[in-house]
Design an enzyme around this catalytic site. Structure first.
Site, short mmCIF file in Angstrom:
data_model
loop_
_atom_site.label_atom_id
_atom_site.label_comp_id
_atom_site.label_asym_id
_atom_site.label_seq_id
_atom_site.Cartn_x
_atom_site.Cartn_y
_atom_site.Cartn_z
N LYS A 78 0.84 -1.22 0.00
CA LYS A 78 0.00 0.00 0.00
C LYS A 78 0.86 1.25 0.00
O LYS A 78 0.63 2.18 -0.78
CB LYS A 78 -0.88 -0.01 1.25
CG LYS A 78 -1.54 1.33 1.56
CD LYS A 78 -2.42 1.28 2.78
CE LYS A 78 -1.77 1.57 4.10
NZ LYS A 78 -1.40 2.97 4.34
N ASN A 79 1.85 1.29 0.89
CA ASN A 79 2.61 2.53 1.06
C ASN A 79 3.62 2.77 -0.06
O ASN A 79 4.32 3.78 -0.07
CB ASN A 79 3.28 2.56 2.43
CG ASN A 79 2.24 2.69 3.53
OD1 ASN A 79 1.08 2.99 3.25
ND2 ASN A 79 2.65 2.44 4.77
N CYS B 193 -5.43 7.30 9.06
CA CYS B 193 -5.64 6.76 10.40
C CYS B 193 -5.35 7.81 11.46
O CYS B 193 -4.42 8.60 11.32
CB CYS B 193 -4.71 5.57 10.64
SG CYS B 193 -5.20 4.10 9.73
N ARG C 86 -0.69 14.51 13.01
CA ARG C 86 0.04 14.17 11.78
C ARG C 86 0.15 15.43 10.92
O ARG C 86 -0.54 15.59 9.91
CB ARG C 86 -0.67 13.04 11.02
CG ARG C 86 -0.70 11.74 11.80
CD ARG C 86 -1.35 10.62 11.03
NE ARG C 86 -0.45 10.02 10.06
CZ ARG C 86 -0.79 8.98 9.28
NH1 ARG C 86 -1.98 8.46 9.37
NH2 ARG C 86 0.08 8.48 8.43
N ASP D 14 4.24 0.48 12.04
CA ASP D 14 3.04 -0.18 11.52
C ASP D 14 2.98 -1.66 11.86
O ASP D 14 1.91 -2.28 11.76
CB ASP D 14 2.96 -0.02 9.99
CG ASP D 14 2.84 1.42 9.57
OD1 ASP D 14 2.38 2.23 10.39
OD2 ASP D 14 3.23 1.74 8.44
N ARG E 9 -8.66 -0.67 4.27
CA ARG E 9 -7.83 0.36 3.65
C ARG E 9 -6.49 -0.21 3.20
O ARG E 9 -5.88 0.31 2.27
CB ARG E 9 -7.58 1.51 4.64
CG ARG E 9 -8.83 2.32 4.92
CD ARG E 9 -8.51 3.58 5.71
NE ARG E 9 -7.28 4.13 5.20
CZ ARG E 9 -6.30 4.62 5.95
NH1 ARG E 9 -6.42 4.68 7.24
NH2 ARG E 9 -5.21 5.10 5.40
N1 EPU Z 1 5.76 14.65 10.66
C1 EPU Z 1 5.74 15.98 10.96
N2 EPU Z 1 5.53 16.86 9.95
C2 EPU Z 1 5.33 16.46 8.66
C3 EPU Z 1 5.34 15.09 8.37
C4 EPU Z 1 5.56 14.19 9.38
O1 EPU Z 1 5.92 16.37 12.11
O2 EPU Z 1 5.15 17.33 7.79
C5 EPU Z 1 6.01 13.67 11.73
C6 EPU Z 1 4.82 12.74 11.97
O3 EPU Z 1 3.86 13.34 12.82
C7 EPU Z 1 5.47 11.54 12.56
C8 EPU Z 1 6.81 11.50 11.84
O4 EPU Z 1 7.02 12.80 11.32
O5 EPU Z 1 5.69 11.73 13.92
C9 EPU Z 1 6.90 10.50 10.72
O6 EPU Z 1 5.77 10.61 9.87
P1 EPU Z 1 5.87 10.27 8.33
O7 EPU Z 1 5.71 11.53 7.57
O8 EPU Z 1 7.08 9.45 8.09
O9 EPU Z 1 4.57 9.39 8.12
P2 EPU Z 1 3.59 9.38 6.89
O10 EPU Z 1 4.32 9.64 5.63
O11 EPU Z 1 2.40 10.21 7.20
C10 EPU Z 1 3.90 6.86 6.37
C11 EPU Z 1 3.00 5.66 6.22
C12 EPU Z 1 2.47 5.26 7.57
C13 EPU Z 1 3.64 4.95 8.49
C14 EPU Z 1 4.58 6.16 8.57
C15 EPU Z 1 5.83 5.89 9.38
C16 EPU Z 1 2.12 5.96 4.03
C17 EPU Z 1 0.93 6.22 3.18
N3 EPU Z 1 1.91 5.99 5.33
O12 EPU Z 1 3.09 7.89 6.92
O13 EPU Z 1 1.71 4.08 7.35
O14 EPU Z 1 3.17 4.65 9.77
O15 EPU Z 1 4.98 6.54 7.23
O16 EPU Z 1 6.51 4.81 8.87
O17 EPU Z 1 3.19 5.72 3.51
C18 EPU Z 1 0.01 2.50 7.72
O18 EPU Z 1 0.33 1.98 6.65
O19 EPU Z 1 -0.79 1.95 8.54
C19 EPU Z 1 0.57 3.80 8.07
C20 EPU Z 1 0.07 4.57 9.02
#
Ligand code: EPU
Length: 450
Positions: A22-23, A116, A121, A309, A401
């Site tokens: 998915k990711n 989620c 976030r 995850d 999802r």
């Molecule tokens: N963060 C910020 N500011 C930003 C972006 C992120 O403070 O602008 C913080 C977040 O709050 C978090 C950390 O940085 O504390 C890391 O977040 P990241 O941006 O890496 O997460 P994401 O891109 O929103 C993806 C996956 C998530 C997975 C996380 C961490 C996708 C679509 N989602 O989310 O997947 O948990 O990376 O590995 O790629 C899931 O598949 O169930 C899922 C939640």
């Protein structure tokens, strides 16, 4: 309302083919907007987040068709650069359309993404990256408007992230493909999905290197118009879910079409608990000959450390086997709602700040529980496999999802698990919302494997 119903107690035997990630597919679908040619993605999972991404692609004028795991995107025509709030809120990955539409069209308007609920976030790092590349970004009444000043292009620069963010790294990579000059993304995320994005962007002609390290370099090009085929990498978190299911319930299962090196941290933990695990390049064989004991602690941190995850299913498995186990969450500090649901099944979990302390080996008993989020929902299924009596899991749209068909996969290895239609609960809960699947299968609506 549809639920997943499990009668626990069966060990698991057989094999499961692992779906595409998915990711990985979601950012690649955003990136396909850069391409004026045709992109064909293979090994695409039939999940509702993919359906949500296809809706966005179609809304902006692309064609997107999924057939037999192959998703074809024709982004030769983009007819609008605005994504409505309703589409944005369907998933977190909608924010990756920001960099792609901006780079291709010079402007984009969208609102905050859904996804989620795992605590705060924010998207400040996404915005920072695009601003540093020269975009003008304003927020007005909840809408984020992002434009490249008239007559200009994005300008390649050094972007220093304060910490690794998967999504912000992806947005920066995609946006900088058409930037003038060289972009250096420092403190980049190193997840395998970032590497998959680099491989796809290279097929489009992008000059990009460094994925898998903390520094990614992109030398801008003018356009992409290629007919390309790209196979999505296996889903390491789905792989982890089924490993945890076997570790918890016992048995012997071969996971095929997976990437063992991408989930090495979990393999190490489960071996330490007493599971016998052997790998080939694309398969994992797990066997539980002896009782398992969970011990020590695991900390969820950015890749290659233990993935956040994969933690909920590991916590569920730790509840089912004996031993004391501590899990520390360093990415999403509030990602523990599922623990309260596990407790309804008899798990003993003490939460303190960003840690969960599990006293394993308590008798788990079936109960009615709700999926609080995608991976938390999978954790309830893992615990349900080990609980005596019947476990009913509601709110399964969260699970759909990201899992193509959790029931099909667990049933194929001997779990007593099925979908069940129950009378509607209050509509206001929004729980009855039918999950739409890209191929129109409706997420298995109406199937009853009794
Ligand atoms: N963060 C910020 N500011 C930003 C972006 C992120 O403070 O602008 C913080 C977040 O709050 C978090 C950390 O940085 O504390 C890391 O977040 P990241 O941006 O890496 O997460 P994401 O891109 O929103 C993806 C996956 C998530 C997975 C996380 C961490 C996708 C679509 N989602 O989310 O997947 O948990 O990376 O590995 O790629 C899931 O598949 O169930 C899922 C939640």
């Amino acid at each position: 309302m549809r639920k997943i119903v499990i009668e626990g107690g069966n060990k698991l035997y057989g094999s499961i083919k692992i779906q595409g990630a998915k990711n990985s597919v979601l950012p690649l679908l955003s990136a396909s907007i850069l391409n004026e040619g045709i992109s064909v993605f293979q090994n695409v999972p039939n999940i509702s987040d993919v359906a949500a991404a296809m809706k966005i692609l179609r809304h902006i004028g692309c064609t997107a068709e999924l057939s037999g795991g192959a998703l074809t995107v024709d982004a030769s025509v983009i007819s609008t650069t605005e994504i409505p709030d309703g589409l944005m809120r369907e998933m977190r990955s909608s924010v990756i359309f920001l960099g792609a539409i901006l780079a291709r069209c010079g402007e984009v308007t969208l609102s905050y993404p859904g996804g989620c609920e795992l605590g705060p976030r924010p998207i400040d790092m996404h915005i920072k990256a695009l601003r540093e590349l020269g975009a003008d970004i304003h927020e007005d009444a909840g809408k984020i408007r992002c434009i490249i000043p008239a007559g200009r292009r994005l300008i390649g620069r050094r972007i220093d992230f304060r910490g690794p963010s998967v999504g912000a790294t992806e947005n920066a990579m995609i946006a900088s493909v058409f930037a003038q000059g060289t972009t250096v993304i420092a403190n980049a995320a190193k997840e395998p999905e970032i590497w998959d994005l680099q491989m796809y962007l290279r097929k489009l002609g992008a000059d990009i290197e460094g994925a898998g390290t903390s520094v990614i370099t992109v030398r801008g090009i003018d356009t992409c118009a290629m007919n390309v085929t790209h196979t999505i990498i296996p889903d390491r978190i789905v792989t982890g879910t089924y490993l945890c299911a076997v570790a918890a319930a016992g048995g012997e299962v071969l996971l095929t079409d997976c990437g063992p090196t991408h989930i090495e941290s979990l393999l190490t933990v489960l071996r330490g608990w007493g599971c016998e695990i052997n790998t080939s390049k694309t398969s994992i064989h797990i066997k539980t000959a002896a009782p398992r004991t969970a011990s020590g602690s695991v900390v969820a941190e950015p890749y290659p450390a233990f993935p956040t995850d994969a933690a909920p299913t590991l916590v569920a498995a730790a509840s089912a086997v004996s031993g004391n186990f501590v899990f520390v969450e360093k990415i999403f500090s509030e990602r523990f709602k599922y623990c309260r649901e596990l407790e309804k099944l008899g798990a003993e979990i003490t939460l303190f700040e960003n840690s969960a302390m599990v006293s394993g080996g308590k008798a788990l008993c079936g109960a009615s529980v709700d999926a609080t989020d995608l991976r938390g929902g999978a954790a309830l299924a893992v615990a349900g496999l080990c609980a005596s009596g019947i476990t009913e899991i509601g709110e399964i749209q969260h699970i759909e999802r990201g899992y193509e068909d959790l029931v099909r996969d667990l049933r194929s290895v001997g779990a007593n698990i099925m979908y069940m239609n129950t009378p509607e609960r209050s509509e206001s809960a929004g729980a009855a919302k039918r999950t739409e699947k890209p191929d129109g299968a409706g997420g298995g609506q109406g199937r009853l494997y009794a």
